[in-house]
Design a protein around this motif. Structure first.
Motif, PDB file in Angstrom:
ATOM      1  N   GLN A 160      -6.218   9.231   1.290  1.00  0.00           N
ATOM      2  CA  GLN A 160      -5.439   7.996   1.352  1.00  0.00           C
ATOM      3  C   GLN A 160      -5.167   7.602   2.802  1.00  0.00           C
ATOM      4  O   GLN A 160      -5.260   6.430   3.165  1.00  0.00           O
ATOM      5  CB  GLN A 160      -4.114   8.147   0.617  1.00  0.00           C
ATOM      6  N   LEU A 161      -4.829   8.579   3.628  1.00  0.00           N
ATOM      7  CA  LEU A 161      -4.590   8.300   5.047  1.00  0.00           C
ATOM      8  C   LEU A 161      -5.842   7.740   5.707  1.00  0.00           C
ATOM      9  O   LEU A 161      -5.784   6.754   6.447  1.00  0.00           O
ATOM     10  CB  LEU A 161      -4.150   9.574   5.768  1.00  0.00           C
ATOM     11  N   SER A 162      -6.956   8.358   5.439  1.00  0.00           N
ATOM     12  CA  SER A 162      -8.220   7.902   6.023  1.00  0.00           C
ATOM     13  C   SER A 162      -8.573   6.496   5.546  1.00  0.00           C
ATOM     14  O   SER A 162      -8.991   5.649   6.340  1.00  0.00           O
ATOM     15  CB  SER A 162      -9.331   8.885   5.651  1.00  0.00           C
ATOM     16  N   PHE A 163      -8.389   6.239   4.246  1.00  0.00           N
ATOM     17  CA  PHE A 163      -8.684   4.917   3.694  1.00  0.00           C
ATOM     18  C   PHE A 163      -7.795   3.854   4.332  1.00  0.00           C
ATOM     19  O   PHE A 163      -8.258   2.765   4.676  1.00  0.00           O
ATOM     20  CB  PHE A 163      -8.504   4.940   2.171  1.00  0.00           C
ATOM     21  N   PHE A 164      -6.522   4.177   4.539  1.00  0.00           N
ATOM     22  CA  PHE A 164      -5.621   3.223   5.186  1.00  0.00           C
ATOM     23  C   PHE A 164      -6.073   2.955   6.624  1.00  0.00           C
ATOM     24  O   PHE A 164      -6.171   1.805   7.041  1.00  0.00           O
ATOM     25  CB  PHE A 164      -4.184   3.736   5.173  1.00  0.00           C
TER      26      PHE A 164
ATOM     27  N   GLU B 133       2.971  -4.659   3.136  1.00  0.00           N
ATOM     28  CA  GLU B 133       4.074  -3.719   2.986  1.00  0.00           C
ATOM     29  C   GLU B 133       3.480  -2.319   2.880  1.00  0.00           C
ATOM     30  O   GLU B 133       2.474  -2.107   2.219  1.00  0.00           O
ATOM     31  CB  GLU B 133       4.885  -4.045   1.733  1.00  0.00           C
ATOM     32  N   LEU B 134       4.118  -1.375   3.536  1.00  0.00           N
ATOM     33  CA  LEU B 134       3.629  -0.005   3.551  1.00  0.00           C
ATOM     34  C   LEU B 134       4.720   0.912   3.015  1.00  0.00           C
ATOM     35  O   LEU B 134       5.843   0.886   3.519  1.00  0.00           O
ATOM     36  CB  LEU B 134       3.250   0.384   4.985  1.00  0.00           C
ATOM     37  N   VAL B 135       4.397   1.678   1.981  1.00  0.00           N
ATOM     38  CA  VAL B 135       5.323   2.652   1.403  1.00  0.00           C
ATOM     39  C   VAL B 135       4.738   4.024   1.686  1.00  0.00           C
ATOM     40  O   VAL B 135       3.623   4.335   1.261  1.00  0.00           O
ATOM     41  CB  VAL B 135       5.500   2.446  -0.114  1.00  0.00           C
ATOM     42  N   ILE B 136       5.484   4.855   2.423  1.00  0.00           N
ATOM     43  CA  ILE B 136       5.002   6.168   2.820  1.00  0.00           C
ATOM     44  C   ILE B 136       5.797   7.243   2.089  1.00  0.00           C
ATOM     45  O   ILE B 136       7.023   7.288   2.182  1.00  0.00           O
ATOM     46  CB  ILE B 136       5.135   6.363   4.340  1.00  0.00           C
ATOM     47  N   VAL B 137       5.084   8.091   1.374  1.00  0.00           N
ATOM     48  CA  VAL B 137       5.689   9.199   0.636  1.00  0.00           C
ATOM     49  C   VAL B 137       5.378  10.478   1.402  1.00  0.00           C
ATOM     50  O   VAL B 137       4.221  10.756   1.717  1.00  0.00           O
ATOM     51  CB  VAL B 137       5.106   9.290  -0.795  1.00  0.00           C
ATOM     52  N   PHE B 138       6.419  11.250   1.715  1.00  0.00           N
ATOM     53  CA  PHE B 138       6.205  12.471   2.484  1.00  0.00           C
ATOM     54  C   PHE B 138       7.279  13.506   2.184  1.00  0.00           C
ATOM     55  O   PHE B 138       8.307  13.197   1.602  1.00  0.00           O
ATOM     56  CB  PHE B 138       6.167  12.167   3.984  1.00  0.00           C
TER      57      PHE B 138
ATOM     58  N   PHE C 286       0.847  -1.191   0.000  1.00  0.00           N
ATOM     59  CA  PHE C 286       0.000   0.000   0.000  1.00  0.00           C
ATOM     60  C   PHE C 286       0.881   1.239   0.000  1.00  0.00           C
ATOM     61  O   PHE C 286       1.729   1.396   0.872  1.00  0.00           O
ATOM     62  CB  PHE C 286      -0.914  -0.005   1.229  1.00  0.00           C
ATOM     63  N   HIS C 287       0.693   2.105  -0.993  1.00  0.00           N
ATOM     64  CA  HIS C 287       1.422   3.369  -1.087  1.00  0.00           C
ATOM     65  C   HIS C 287       0.559   4.473  -0.492  1.00  0.00           C
ATOM     66  O   HIS C 287      -0.607   4.621  -0.863  1.00  0.00           O
ATOM     67  CB  HIS C 287       1.722   3.723  -2.553  1.00  0.00           C
TER      68      HIS C 287
ATOM     69  N   LEU D 250       0.440   7.909  11.635  1.00  0.00           N
ATOM     70  CA  LEU D 250       0.519   6.777  10.717  1.00  0.00           C
ATOM     71  C   LEU D 250       1.449   5.688  11.257  1.00  0.00           C
ATOM     72  O   LEU D 250       1.119   4.502  11.227  1.00  0.00           O
ATOM     73  CB  LEU D 250       0.996   7.258   9.346  1.00  0.00           C
ATOM     74  N   LEU D 251       2.596   6.082  11.776  1.00  0.00           N
ATOM     75  CA  LEU D 251       3.530   5.105  12.337  1.00  0.00           C
ATOM     76  C   LEU D 251       2.974   4.474  13.611  1.00  0.00           C
ATOM     77  O   LEU D 251       3.225   3.296  13.879  1.00  0.00           O
ATOM     78  CB  LEU D 251       4.889   5.762  12.598  1.00  0.00           C
ATOM     79  N   TYR D 252       2.222   5.242  14.389  1.00  0.00           N
ATOM     80  CA  TYR D 252       1.569   4.693  15.573  1.00  0.00           C
ATOM     81  C   TYR D 252       0.603   3.579  15.173  1.00  0.00           C
ATOM     82  O   TYR D 252       0.563   2.510  15.781  1.00  0.00           O
ATOM     83  CB  TYR D 252       0.835   5.817  16.318  1.00  0.00           C
ATOM     84  N   LYS D 253      -0.176   3.828  14.117  1.00  0.00           N
ATOM     85  CA  LYS D 253      -1.129   2.823  13.618  1.00  0.00           C
ATOM     86  C   LYS D 253      -0.380   1.611  13.050  1.00  0.00           C
ATOM     87  O   LYS D 253      -0.732   0.465  13.324  1.00  0.00           O
ATOM     88  CB  LYS D 253      -2.025   3.452  12.552  1.00  0.00           C
ATOM     89  N   ALA D 254       0.660   1.864  12.253  1.00  0.00           N
ATOM     90  CA  ALA D 254       1.422   0.778  11.624  1.00  0.00           C
ATOM     91  C   ALA D 254       2.112  -0.104  12.664  1.00  0.00           C
ATOM     92  O   ALA D 254       2.220  -1.317  12.482  1.00  0.00           O
ATOM     93  CB  ALA D 254       2.440   1.350  10.647  1.00  0.00           C
ATOM     94  N   ALA D 255       2.563   0.484  13.760  1.00  0.00           N
ATOM     95  CA  ALA D 255       3.257  -0.282  14.805  1.00  0.00           C
ATOM     96  C   ALA D 255       2.332  -1.294  15.478  1.00  0.00           C
ATOM     97  O   ALA D 255       2.793  -2.295  16.022  1.00  0.00           O
ATOM     98  CB  ALA D 255       3.841   0.664  15.843  1.00  0.00           C
ATOM     99  N   ARG D 256       1.047  -1.061  15.408  1.00  0.00           N
ATOM    100  CA  ARG D 256       0.078  -1.951  16.040  1.00  0.00           C
ATOM    101  C   ARG D 256      -0.565  -2.937  15.077  1.00  0.00           C
ATOM    102  O   ARG D 256      -1.470  -3.663  15.453  1.00  0.00           O
ATOM    103  CB  ARG D 256      -0.991  -1.125  16.753  1.00  0.00           C
ATOM    104  N   CYS D 257      -0.090  -2.970  13.845  1.00  0.00           N
ATOM    105  CA  CYS D 257      -0.619  -3.894  12.834  1.00  0.00           C
ATOM    106  C   CYS D 257       0.294  -5.106  12.737  1.00  0.00           C
ATOM    107  O   CYS D 257       1.457  -4.983  12.347  1.00  0.00           O
ATOM    108  CB  CYS D 257      -0.720  -3.205  11.476  1.00  0.00           C
TER     109      CYS D 257
END
Length: 131
Positions: free
Chosen positions: A60-64, A74-79, A51-52, A93-100
């Motif tokens: 996109q953030l809300s959908f994720f 796999e998570l690809v973050i563009v910033f 997911f990009h 976003l990283l807080y959410k990803a850390a719990r997945c």
């Protein structure tokens, strides 16, 4: 004129239909109705899903956060490294990803970071990378 009742198909029939489709056709079929869209978001169809996310795109953030956080492998973050708002969004976003439990790879893409050799700090805009 009778309107087809696609949402009344049994789950077993939907599974067989979706199993014959490739990922693009499966995504298009999910737009048929709510029942088909719910069927689309099953783990079995997202085994190796990347997911990009562009942090600048709030949709996109809300959908994720609401739909894809439990499916992406796999998570690809563009910033933008110099944008304070992007950095704040990255924290959430990283807080959410850390719990997945399902995310196995995490990548970052940014266009605003320069690299210099360790000890060479001539510009404040460049980031020193040490190995």
């Amino acid at each position: 004129m009778n309107v087809p009742q696609w949402h009344t198909l049994p789950t077993l029939v939907l599974e067989q239909i979706f199993d014959f489709l490739d990922s693009r056709d499966r995504r298009n079929a999910a737009n048929c109705c709510w029942a088909w869209r719910q069927h689309f978001f099953q783990r079995r169809y997202f085994r190796n899903f990347r997911f990009h996310i562009d942090v600048a795109e709030d949709d996109q953030l809300s959908f994720f956060h609401h739909s894809m956080s439990n499916l992406a492998k796999e998570l690809v973050i563009v910033f933008d490294f110099h944008n304070v708002f992007h950095i704040q969004k990255m924290r959430g976003l990283l807080y959410k990803a850390a719990r997945c439990d399902n995310i196995r790879a995490l990548r970052f893409q940014t266009n605003n970071v320069g690299l210099v050799a360790p000890g060479n700090t001539h510009s404040e805009l460049l980031v020193a990378i040490e190995q």
